[in-house]
Design a protein around this motif. Sequence first.
Motif, PDB file in Angstrom:
ATOM      1  N   THR A 138       0.861  -1.183   0.000  1.00  0.00           N
ATOM      2  CA  THR A 138       0.000   0.000   0.000  1.00  0.00           C
ATOM      3  C   THR A 138       0.894   1.229   0.000  1.00  0.00           C
ATOM      4  O   THR A 138       2.108   1.125   0.229  1.00  0.00           O
ATOM      5  CB  THR A 138      -0.914   0.023   1.225  1.00  0.00           C
ATOM      6  N   LEU A 139       0.302   2.383  -0.267  1.00  0.00           N
ATOM      7  CA  LEU A 139       1.106   3.605  -0.249  1.00  0.00           C
ATOM      8  C   LEU A 139       1.742   3.819   1.118  1.00  0.00           C
ATOM      9  O   LEU A 139       2.936   4.145   1.224  1.00  0.00           O
ATOM     10  CB  LEU A 139       0.236   4.804  -0.634  1.00  0.00           C
ATOM     11  N   ASP A 140       0.959   3.625   2.177  1.00  0.00           N
ATOM     12  CA  ASP A 140       1.517   3.779   3.522  1.00  0.00           C
ATOM     13  C   ASP A 140       2.547   2.695   3.829  1.00  0.00           C
ATOM     14  O   ASP A 140       3.545   2.941   4.519  1.00  0.00           O
ATOM     15  CB  ASP A 140       0.394   3.732   4.566  1.00  0.00           C
ATOM     16  N   GLY A 141       2.308   1.497   3.333  1.00  0.00           N
ATOM     17  CA  GLY A 141       3.229   0.395   3.600  1.00  0.00           C
ATOM     18  C   GLY A 141       4.561   0.539   2.891  1.00  0.00           C
ATOM     19  O   GLY A 141       5.563  -0.049   3.318  1.00  0.00           O
ATOM     20  N   LEU A 142       4.601   1.317   1.798  1.00  0.00           N
ATOM     21  CA  LEU A 142       5.845   1.500   1.043  1.00  0.00           C
ATOM     22  C   LEU A 142       6.589   2.772   1.442  1.00  0.00           C
ATOM     23  O   LEU A 142       7.561   3.159   0.775  1.00  0.00           O
ATOM     24  CB  LEU A 142       5.545   1.546  -0.461  1.00  0.00           C
ATOM     25  N   LYS A 143       6.173   3.407   2.521  1.00  0.00           N
ATOM     26  CA  LYS A 143       6.851   4.625   2.967  1.00  0.00           C
ATOM     27  C   LYS A 143       8.346   4.375   3.181  1.00  0.00           C
ATOM     28  O   LYS A 143       8.737   3.460   3.899  1.00  0.00           O
ATOM     29  CB  LYS A 143       6.237   5.120   4.276  1.00  0.00           C
ATOM     30  N   GLY A 144       9.152   5.183   2.536  1.00  0.00           N
ATOM     31  CA  GLY A 144      10.590   5.103   2.725  1.00  0.00           C
ATOM     32  C   GLY A 144      11.269   3.899   2.122  1.00  0.00           C
ATOM     33  O   GLY A 144      12.481   3.721   2.301  1.00  0.00           O
ATOM     34  N   SER A 145      10.525   3.076   1.376  1.00  0.00           N
ATOM     35  CA  SER A 145      11.132   1.857   0.824  1.00  0.00           C
ATOM     36  C   SER A 145      12.241   2.178  -0.177  1.00  0.00           C
ATOM     37  O   SER A 145      13.200   1.416  -0.322  1.00  0.00           O
ATOM     38  CB  SER A 145      10.065   0.982   0.161  1.00  0.00           C
ATOM     39  N   GLY A 146      12.113   3.293  -0.880  1.00  0.00           N
ATOM     40  CA  GLY A 146      13.147   3.671  -1.842  1.00  0.00           C
ATOM     41  C   GLY A 146      14.456   4.011  -1.173  1.00  0.00           C
ATOM     42  O   GLY A 146      15.528   3.807  -1.756  1.00  0.00           O
ATOM     43  N   ARG A 147      14.403   4.513   0.071  1.00  0.00           N
ATOM     44  CA  ARG A 147      15.630   4.829   0.800  1.00  0.00           C
ATOM     45  C   ARG A 147      16.187   3.617   1.520  1.00  0.00           C
ATOM     46  O   ARG A 147      17.401   3.483   1.702  1.00  0.00           O
ATOM     47  CB  ARG A 147      15.359   5.952   1.803  1.00  0.00           C
ATOM     48  N   THR A 148      15.305   2.718   1.923  1.00  0.00           N
ATOM     49  CA  THR A 148      15.747   1.510   2.633  1.00  0.00           C
ATOM     50  C   THR A 148      16.280   0.468   1.663  1.00  0.00           C
ATOM     51  O   THR A 148      17.311  -0.162   1.909  1.00  0.00           O
ATOM     52  CB  THR A 148      14.575   0.908   3.431  1.00  0.00           C
ATOM     53  N   MET A 149      15.574   0.275   0.568  1.00  0.00           N
ATOM     54  CA  MET A 149      15.949  -0.715  -0.448  1.00  0.00           C
ATOM     55  C   MET A 149      16.427   0.057  -1.684  1.00  0.00           C
ATOM     56  O   MET A 149      15.663   0.282  -2.628  1.00  0.00           O
ATOM     57  CB  MET A 149      14.753  -1.607  -0.778  1.00  0.00           C
ATOM     58  N   THR A 165      17.579 -12.989  -6.275  1.00  0.00           N
ATOM     59  CA  THR A 165      17.614 -12.943  -7.741  1.00  0.00           C
ATOM     60  C   THR A 165      16.692 -11.873  -8.317  1.00  0.00           C
ATOM     61  O   THR A 165      16.875 -11.437  -9.459  1.00  0.00           O
ATOM     62  CB  THR A 165      17.231 -14.310  -8.331  1.00  0.00           C
ATOM     63  N   GLU A 166      15.704 -11.440  -7.523  1.00  0.00           N
ATOM     64  CA  GLU A 166      14.838 -10.356  -8.008  1.00  0.00           C
ATOM     65  C   GLU A 166      15.647  -9.094  -8.308  1.00  0.00           C
ATOM     66  O   GLU A 166      15.307  -8.335  -9.220  1.00  0.00           O
ATOM     67  CB  GLU A 166      13.750 -10.030  -6.984  1.00  0.00           C
ATOM     68  N   LEU A 167      16.722  -8.880  -7.537  1.00  0.00           N
ATOM     69  CA  LEU A 167      17.541  -7.690  -7.756  1.00  0.00           C
ATOM     70  C   LEU A 167      18.198  -7.714  -9.131  1.00  0.00           C
ATOM     71  O   LEU A 167      18.331  -6.674  -9.791  1.00  0.00           O
ATOM     72  CB  LEU A 167      18.607  -7.578  -6.666  1.00  0.00           C
ATOM     73  N   TYR A 168      18.619  -8.882  -9.566  1.00  0.00           N
ATOM     74  CA  TYR A 168      19.251  -8.987 -10.878  1.00  0.00           C
ATOM     75  C   TYR A 168      18.239  -8.693 -11.992  1.00  0.00           C
ATOM     76  O   TYR A 168      18.570  -8.049 -12.992  1.00  0.00           O
ATOM     77  CB  TYR A 168      19.857 -10.378 -11.057  1.00  0.00           C
ATOM     78  N   VAL A 169      17.021  -9.181 -11.806  1.00  0.00           N
ATOM     79  CA  VAL A 169      15.974  -8.904 -12.787  1.00  0.00           C
ATOM     80  C   VAL A 169      15.684  -7.410 -12.840  1.00  0.00           C
ATOM     81  O   VAL A 169      15.581  -6.812 -13.913  1.00  0.00           O
ATOM     82  CB  VAL A 169      14.695  -9.694 -12.456  1.00  0.00           C
ATOM     83  N   LEU A 170      15.545  -6.796 -11.671  1.00  0.00           N
ATOM     84  CA  LEU A 170      15.272  -5.364 -11.622  1.00  0.00           C
ATOM     85  C   LEU A 170      16.403  -4.563 -12.256  1.00  0.00           C
ATOM     86  O   LEU A 170      16.165  -3.580 -12.979  1.00  0.00           O
ATOM     87  CB  LEU A 170      15.059  -4.924 -10.173  1.00  0.00           C
ATOM     88  N   LEU A 176      18.726  -0.241  -4.285  1.00  0.00           N
ATOM     89  CA  LEU A 176      18.824  -0.735  -5.654  1.00  0.00           C
ATOM     90  C   LEU A 176      17.449  -1.045  -6.230  1.00  0.00           C
ATOM     91  O   LEU A 176      17.108  -0.580  -7.327  1.00  0.00           O
ATOM     92  CB  LEU A 176      19.698  -1.994  -5.699  1.00  0.00           C
ATOM     93  N   SER A 177      16.659  -1.801  -5.507  1.00  0.00           N
ATOM     94  CA  SER A 177      15.322  -2.135  -6.008  1.00  0.00           C
ATOM     95  C   SER A 177      14.474  -0.876  -6.146  1.00  0.00           C
ATOM     96  O   SER A 177      13.727  -0.716  -7.119  1.00  0.00           O
ATOM     97  CB  SER A 177      14.634  -3.152  -5.086  1.00  0.00           C
ATOM     98  N   GLY A 178      14.586   0.032  -5.189  1.00  0.00           N
ATOM     99  CA  GLY A 178      13.821   1.272  -5.259  1.00  0.00           C
ATOM    100  C   GLY A 178      14.191   2.117  -6.470  1.00  0.00           C
ATOM    101  O   GLY A 178      13.321   2.674  -7.150  1.00  0.00           O
TER     102      GLY A 178
END
Length: 463
Positions: A344-355, A435-440, A357-359
Amino acid sequence: MELIMWSIFAILSAAGLIIPAIDYLKGVRAGPYIALISTAASMILLALLMRKSGTMFSGLIRVDPLSTYIAFIAAFGSFLVVLASLSQAKDWSTAPSLYSLILLSLLGVLFILYANDASVVIASWALVAVASYVIVGMRKDDASLEASVKYSLMGVASSSLLIFGFALVLGVTRESQLIQLSYVSTQFREILVLGVLILIAAVGFKMGVFPFHAWLPDVYGGANPLLVSFVSGVVKLISIGAFIRVLQPLIPAISDYWFTAMAILSILTMFYGNLAALVQRNVQRMMAYSSIAQAGYFLIAFAALGSTKLALQAIGLQVTTYVLAKIGIFVGLGYLSRKGFELTLDGLKGSGRTMRLSGSMITILILSLMGMPPLIGFWSKFMYIFFSVMDIAPWLALLGVINSGISVGYYALVLRYMYFANPPELRARESSKDTELYVLAIVGILSVVLGLGLVDYLVFLLS
């Protein structure tokens, strides 16, 4: 060319059929690795068919550059999904069946893309349809099973319409070879038009075109994101193949109706998909409505099919953008979910800073769907799809641009929550074993590199 086609058929069918036997009888989880090798081998063989044309198998199969290009993208997308699954799906109890069905579905997609006879289309359609219904429910949680049931029920309606439409069209043309379907006596033209409209509805169900979209938000928004990445990125290509192979030859016979039908469906689909996505709080469901809007952009190019060759180039490039972005985004959402984030939008708060490469890769893919230069999405949408109708209907191109502006509202909202909101207290960390990171990384880098200077080369391959 026949040897190459036989090799692709043998590799995908044999591997798809033996994976469950090896995994269940030998007790060795070799399925994902067999699937990886099979999809990689198919990509190599398809690369050998690039820029070649001709018919084979007594006219049942027709090879041309655009179909080979899209077939290569389908095989590449399947390879990416299998690679992403190594971190989670290979340990599912249903894993052997999953990899088997992925290969068989890919085989069906390829045959629809190369079909030159109605019998090939119907057989391939049935293979992909049944396999995809099972794939959606493969995780066996309540949401996936519900999505599978809804998908199968709507799929039955789609398949029924396909057969009914073919019955009308083939009945008045008295010809099963698709390239010759436009030759019909004027006294049967009304029946032909009705048959074509029914075929459009059948293909529209698979593509998620408004008003045949009802199943899509529940399937793409409710099933496991990894499984959705395959259904949205690879299985959906059968609808593109059906438009090119089945409906395009019929345009000369119904030219008065074709553009009107495509334009109306495109406008309704774009506005519905984008406006519905604006009010979503669940990001996976938001991306499901985004897929409906993307179908509307494809329809703009389909509207121009009878008027300019640029439309075929636009379709090929948009397939590239769509497959890279949708597989990457749904794989990324599945990865974040596996790491403990709620989708959810609230659940993904800050995910780009925490994760990080994937973010960052998800950000690139979202920007590509927006049409942000210089990514591949900018070229496919603004420089090809919208330009393909500029000479015949500039107002339709303008409506496409307006819808692209609307889409920025929800795409930017996701990015704002990912980067500019305080992250939850999670100890989630990225690992080189994921392996998801390699795909991303692959799809993100390709979206940048292809947009920076390889668009002309892609156009050369598919023309």
